[in-house]
Design a protein around this motif. Sequence first.
Motif, PDB file in Angstrom:
ATOM      1  N   VAL A  30       0.808  -1.222   0.000  1.00 50.52           N
ATOM      2  CA  VAL A  30       0.000   0.000   0.000  1.00 50.52           C
ATOM      3  C   VAL A  30       0.844   1.277   0.000  1.00 50.52           C
ATOM      4  O   VAL A  30       0.556   2.203  -0.761  1.00 50.52           O
ATOM      5  N   PRO A  31       1.904   1.397   0.827  1.00 51.77           N
ATOM      6  CA  PRO A  31       2.703   2.625   0.768  1.00 51.77           C
ATOM      7  C   PRO A  31       3.291   2.901  -0.613  1.00 51.77           C
ATOM      8  O   PRO A  31       3.337   4.054  -1.061  1.00 51.77           O
ATOM      9  N   THR A  32       3.733   1.851  -1.301  1.00 49.32           N
ATOM     10  CA  THR A  32       4.257   2.029  -2.659  1.00 49.32           C
ATOM     11  C   THR A  32       3.170   2.514  -3.598  1.00 49.32           C
ATOM     12  O   THR A  32       3.395   3.397  -4.436  1.00 49.32           O
ATOM     13  N   ALA A  33       1.969   1.941  -3.470  1.00 50.17           N
ATOM     14  CA  ALA A  33       0.848   2.366  -4.313  1.00 50.17           C
ATOM     15  C   ALA A  33       0.461   3.811  -4.026  1.00 50.17           C
ATOM     16  O   ALA A  33       0.152   4.581  -4.953  1.00 50.17           O
ATOM     17  N   ILE A  34       0.468   4.210  -2.752  1.00 55.29           N
ATOM     18  CA  ILE A  34       0.114   5.587  -2.399  1.00 55.29           C
ATOM     19  C   ILE A  34       1.105   6.566  -3.003  1.00 55.29           C
ATOM     20  O   ILE A  34       0.723   7.637  -3.512  1.00 55.29           O
ATOM     21  N   ALA A  35       2.396   6.224  -2.969  1.00 47.29           N
ATOM     22  CA  ALA A  35       3.404   7.092  -3.586  1.00 47.29           C
ATOM     23  C   ALA A  35       3.169   7.218  -5.090  1.00 47.29           C
ATOM     24  O   ALA A  35       3.298   8.298  -5.671  1.00 47.29           O
ATOM     25  N   HIS A  36       2.784   6.112  -5.721  1.00 42.95           N
ATOM     26  CA  HIS A  36       2.476   6.107  -7.153  1.00 42.95           C
ATOM     27  C   HIS A  36       1.292   7.036  -7.440  1.00 42.95           C
ATOM     28  O   HIS A  36       1.336   7.842  -8.379  1.00 42.95           O
ATOM     29  N   LEU A  37       0.252   6.942  -6.620  1.00 42.44           N
ATOM     30  CA  LEU A  37      -0.935   7.775  -6.818  1.00 42.44           C
ATOM     31  C   LEU A  37      -0.634   9.249  -6.558  1.00 42.44           C
ATOM     32  O   LEU A  37      -1.127  10.123  -7.267  1.00 42.44           O
ATOM     33  N   ALA A  38       0.157   9.530  -5.528  1.00 41.62           N
ATOM     34  CA  ALA A  38       0.491  10.914  -5.209  1.00 41.62           C
ATOM     35  C   ALA A  38       1.235  11.575  -6.353  1.00 41.62           C
ATOM     36  O   ALA A  38       1.074  12.775  -6.610  1.00 41.62           O
TER      37      ALA A  38
ATOM     38  N   ALA B 230       7.666  -6.928   5.701  1.00 41.40           N
ATOM     39  CA  ALA B 230       7.166  -5.809   6.505  1.00 41.40           C
ATOM     40  C   ALA B 230       7.998  -5.635   7.770  1.00 41.40           C
ATOM     41  O   ALA B 230       8.248  -4.508   8.212  1.00 41.40           O
ATOM     42  N   HIS B 231       8.407  -6.769   8.381  1.00 37.41           N
ATOM     43  CA  HIS B 231       9.215  -6.710   9.605  1.00 37.41           C
ATOM     44  C   HIS B 231      10.031  -7.987   9.698  1.00 37.41           C
ATOM     45  O   HIS B 231       9.496  -9.091   9.543  1.00 37.41           O
ATOM     46  N   ARG B 232      11.315  -7.824   9.953  1.00 37.89           N
ATOM     47  CA  ARG B 232      12.201  -8.990  10.089  1.00 37.89           C
ATOM     48  C   ARG B 232      12.977  -8.854  11.403  1.00 37.89           C
ATOM     49  O   ARG B 232      13.801  -7.961  11.556  1.00 37.89           O
ATOM     50  N   HIS B 233      12.667  -9.726  12.358  1.00 34.55           N
ATOM     51  CA  HIS B 233      13.378  -9.714  13.637  1.00 34.55           C
ATOM     52  C   HIS B 233      14.829 -10.150  13.391  1.00 34.55           C
ATOM     53  O   HIS B 233      15.077 -11.124  12.673  1.00 34.55           O
ATOM     54  N   PRO B 234      15.802  -9.461  14.000  1.00 35.99           N
ATOM     55  CA  PRO B 234      17.204  -9.805  13.725  1.00 35.99           C
ATOM     56  C   PRO B 234      17.634 -11.170  14.258  1.00 35.99           C
ATOM     57  O   PRO B 234      18.667 -11.704  13.823  1.00 35.99           O
ATOM     58  N   ASP B 235      16.859 -11.751  15.189  1.00 39.97           N
ATOM     59  CA  ASP B 235      17.291 -12.994  15.827  1.00 39.97           C
ATOM     60  C   ASP B 235      16.497 -14.210  15.369  1.00 39.97           C
ATOM     61  O   ASP B 235      16.315 -15.175  16.134  1.00 39.97           O
ATOM     62  N   ILE B 236      16.007 -14.185  14.133  1.00 38.53           N
ATOM     63  CA  ILE B 236      15.319 -15.355  13.587  1.00 38.53           C
ATOM     64  C   ILE B 236      16.046 -15.823  12.335  1.00 38.53           C
ATOM     65  O   ILE B 236      16.823 -15.082  11.723  1.00 38.53           O
ATOM     66  N   ALA B 237      15.796 -17.061  11.981  1.00 37.89           N
ATOM     67  CA  ALA B 237      16.326 -17.640  10.744  1.00 37.89           C
ATOM     68  C   ALA B 237      15.149 -18.142   9.910  1.00 37.89           C
ATOM     69  O   ALA B 237      14.150 -18.633  10.462  1.00 37.89           O
ATOM     70  N   CYS B 238      15.259 -18.004   8.599  1.00 40.39           N
ATOM     71  CA  CYS B 238      14.128 -18.329   7.704  1.00 40.39           C
ATOM     72  C   CYS B 238      14.586 -19.229   6.572  1.00 40.39           C
ATOM     73  O   CYS B 238      15.715 -19.115   6.076  1.00 40.39           O
ATOM     74  N   GLU B 239      13.660 -20.069   6.151  1.00 40.48           N
ATOM     75  CA  GLU B 239      13.928 -20.987   5.043  1.00 40.48           C
ATOM     76  C   GLU B 239      12.647 -21.147   4.234  1.00 40.48           C
ATOM     77  O   GLU B 239      11.587 -21.476   4.786  1.00 40.48           O
ATOM     78  N   PRO B 240      12.687 -20.907   2.909  1.00 39.13           N
ATOM     79  CA  PRO B 240      11.465 -21.084   2.117  1.00 39.13           C
ATOM     80  C   PRO B 240      11.030 -22.539   2.087  1.00 39.13           C
ATOM     81  O   PRO B 240      11.857 -23.453   2.027  1.00 39.13           O
ATOM     82  N   LEU B 241       9.715 -22.753   2.148  1.00 39.93           N
ATOM     83  CA  LEU B 241       9.158 -24.095   2.064  1.00 39.93           C
ATOM     84  C   LEU B 241       8.802 -24.376   0.599  1.00 39.93           C
ATOM     85  O   LEU B 241       7.944 -23.709   0.020  1.00 39.93           O
ATOM     86  N   ALA B 242       9.453 -25.319   0.020  1.00 36.75           N
ATOM     87  CA  ALA B 242       9.282 -25.601  -1.407  1.00 36.75           C
ATOM     88  C   ALA B 242       7.816 -25.878  -1.749  1.00 36.75           C
ATOM     89  O   ALA B 242       7.167 -26.717  -1.108  1.00 36.75           O
ATOM     90  N   GLY B 243       7.319 -25.149  -2.725  1.00 37.17           N
ATOM     91  CA  GLY B 243       5.960 -25.371  -3.220  1.00 37.17           C
ATOM     92  C   GLY B 243       4.855 -24.821  -2.351  1.00 37.17           C
ATOM     93  O   GLY B 243       3.675 -24.996  -2.678  1.00 37.17           O
ATOM     94  N   ALA B 244       5.177 -24.166  -1.243  1.00 37.67           N
ATOM     95  CA  ALA B 244       4.153 -23.642  -0.332  1.00 37.67           C
ATOM     96  C   ALA B 244       4.038 -22.130  -0.505  1.00 37.67           C
ATOM     97  O   ALA B 244       5.038 -21.413  -0.407  1.00 37.67           O
ATOM     98  N   ALA B 245       2.825 -21.648  -0.753  1.00 39.11           N
ATOM     99  CA  ALA B 245       2.610 -20.213  -0.970  1.00 39.11           C
ATOM    100  C   ALA B 245       1.139 -19.888  -0.791  1.00 39.11           C
ATOM    101  O   ALA B 245       0.282 -20.771  -0.837  1.00 39.11           O
TER     102      ALA B 245
END
Length: 294
Positions: free
Chosen positions: A107-115, A249-264
Amino acid sequence: MIDVRRLEALVAVHRTGSVSAAAASLHYGQPTVSHHLRRLEAETGSVLLQRVGRGVRLTGDGQRLARRGEEILGLLERAEAELAAATQLRAGHVRLAAFPSAAATLVPTAIAHLADRHPDLTLDLVEAEPPEAAELLRAGEVDLALTFAYPGHRDVDGVSSTPLFDDPLYLVAGDGADLAGARRDGLGHLAERRWITGCERCRAELLALCEVAGFAPRIAFASDDYVAVQSLVAGGVGVTVLPGLALRAHRHPDIACEPLAGAARQVRLSSYGAPPRPVAVEAVAQALIAATPG
């Protein structure tokens, strides 16, 4: 109901003082104005004009109706001007519902586009998860909604959705060891861990992923706040699955992430009823489409 053209003829006589002058101001022939006035008297059951010598004057009823007619015609002109402004995007008011992580990213990107392109267009934003957004659309309280759906989901009756992009799901843990084990053995490696889940739809998807892996997760906490969920994971309370937009939107510095194949999940732009959309609403839709990740 009073015909607007006949009311316009009466107002013109009131302003100009004669049928001939009224005809000239309206670019009508005099017989046309006279016809409208006779029909107006027949429709209202009132005597609106009196002949005085070779001219006419408005009766008391005619004057009262002419004054109201001026107000009505003024409102119609204003409505036409407002509609024209919205159609040409000199103005416009669009109400948008969006789920929290979309509200924080797309939404913020879209608002900048509209402005930049349509500075006079007003956009109101309300945060709502997909089920609430669908109800807002059906009630006419919003014009557009950013929603998401997992495989097998169907739209609410009357709501039509356009897919924007697939938002991948990530396994989120407090350190890389859990991720390494999951890469090696799948989610079943985490069967004994406590889990943290989000909204009802996200919980259903988590349960489905774990079922495929052969276990039912032990859910320790549930929260729709993706910031709180990440903090719980970082604090060692458990593991979770989060979509990419939540991590963007928010990434805590003390977490680790891994994409789950085929899940979306599929992010969608939803509206009520069939197209075409009003011009201002379509402008917002295009701005949101432009804001989607490449």
